[in-house]
Design a protein around this motif. Structure first.
Motif: not given
Length: 302
Positions: A174-179, A276-283
């Motif tokens: 879920x990397x911060x998007x480039x723009x 959600x945003x915390x993929x490494x925690x949620x999945x």
């Protein structure tokens, strides 16, 4: 989001806040020896635990664990989101270290590393130079897989194209998007009110450097890193609590994740169901699977 932003603003998922169990070794500084100053033909530092190293006169907190089965197996470097210390990804590091050599570090302004100089802004050049020197210590001449969450993913993706001699794979969680600045301005208008207005103002302020790292999160095109393996995981739902603009924000974020695919001709985008945003925690299962996949391909690329 960074810790200083309100809960509503945190939904933008530029950078985040969470807690994790650290991998701690009580050493104030790394000793000046072959372990922490590897030669050009080394496999990098071999310590286990957490310690502080000196990089260009600054103190940088690092953590390493696990062992690689073979000399040329990649080092996995975990890169937390903004407002996060390395503890945030410690549970993921613990699991990965069962089969890999894994390290993480606190960028300047985060965790237990030094703060940037007061009144100065950091650019990608500054952050990238620090990352290079950290990798010199931790990886030596070993290939590297960067696995970054949120702002950590953004930095990894910006860094890799100029360092394909060393970076042999990427995992973007879920990397911060480039723009983000452009897309936020387009998605949430300046006359928005309530939660949406807080979210917009907070995200734009963070991008301008109002964050613990004093890091400017600049918009820019996605540059190619060739054919290195890249796994991109995006959240399933993050903006449900943003009235009126939630659906548009989800489309914005999904488009930005798709844009990251341009970093490699060997990239794949997956939605992490139930996260959600915390993929490494949620999945964590999906994050671990992606890292193992990229590490395997990187190990057999030479």
């Amino acid at each position: 989001m960074f810790r200083t932003l309100a809960k509503a603003t945190a939904a933008i998922a530029v950078v985040c806040t969470a807690a994790g169990a650290g991998l701690v070794l009580n050493e104030e500084y790394a000793n000046a020896g072959t372990e922490d100053h590897p030669s050009a033909a080394s496999a990098g530092a071999s310590f286990t635990g957490e310690k502080k190293i000196r990089v260009d006169g600054r103190t940088v907190n690092v953590s390493c664990s696990g062992r690689a089965a073979h000399r040329h197996d990649p080092l996995v470097l975990l890169m937390p989101g903004g407002g996060e210390g390395l503890d945030n990804m410690a549970p993921l590091q613990k699991t990965l270290s069962e089969t890999n050599r894994v390290c993480s570090y606190d960028r300047l302004g985060e965790g237990r590393s030094d703060k940037p100089a007061p009144g100065t802004l950091q650019t990608m050049d500054d952050t990238g130079a620090l990352l290079t020197k950290v990798l010199d210590r931790l990886a030596g001449d070993r290939p590297v897989v960067l696995a970054g969450h949120s702002l950590g993913g953004y930095i990894a993706a910006r860094y890799a194209p100029d360092h394909t001699d060393r970076v042999k794979g990427l995992v973007l969680l879920d990397a911060t998007v480039p723009h983000l600045t452009r897309d936020m301005n387009r998605t949430v208008p300046a006359d928005a009110t309530g939660t949406a207005a807080q979210l917009r103002a907070g995200a734009l302020a963070v991008n301008e450097g109002q964050n613990p790292e004093q890091f400017v999160i600049a918009d820019g095109p996605v540059r190619s890193a060739g054919r290195i393996p890249v796994e991109i995981l995006k959240h399933e739902s993050q903006y449900a609590e943003v009235p009126q603009y939630g659906a548009a924000l989800e489309r914005m974020w999904a488009k930005g994740q798709h844009d990251w695919r341009e970093i490699s001709r060997n990239s794949r985008l997956t939605t992490a169901k139930g996260s959600g945003h915390y993929i490494h925690t949620d999945r964590p299962d999906l994050a671990i699977k992606a890292i193992h996949k990229v590490t395997h391909h990187a190990a057999h690329a030479h």
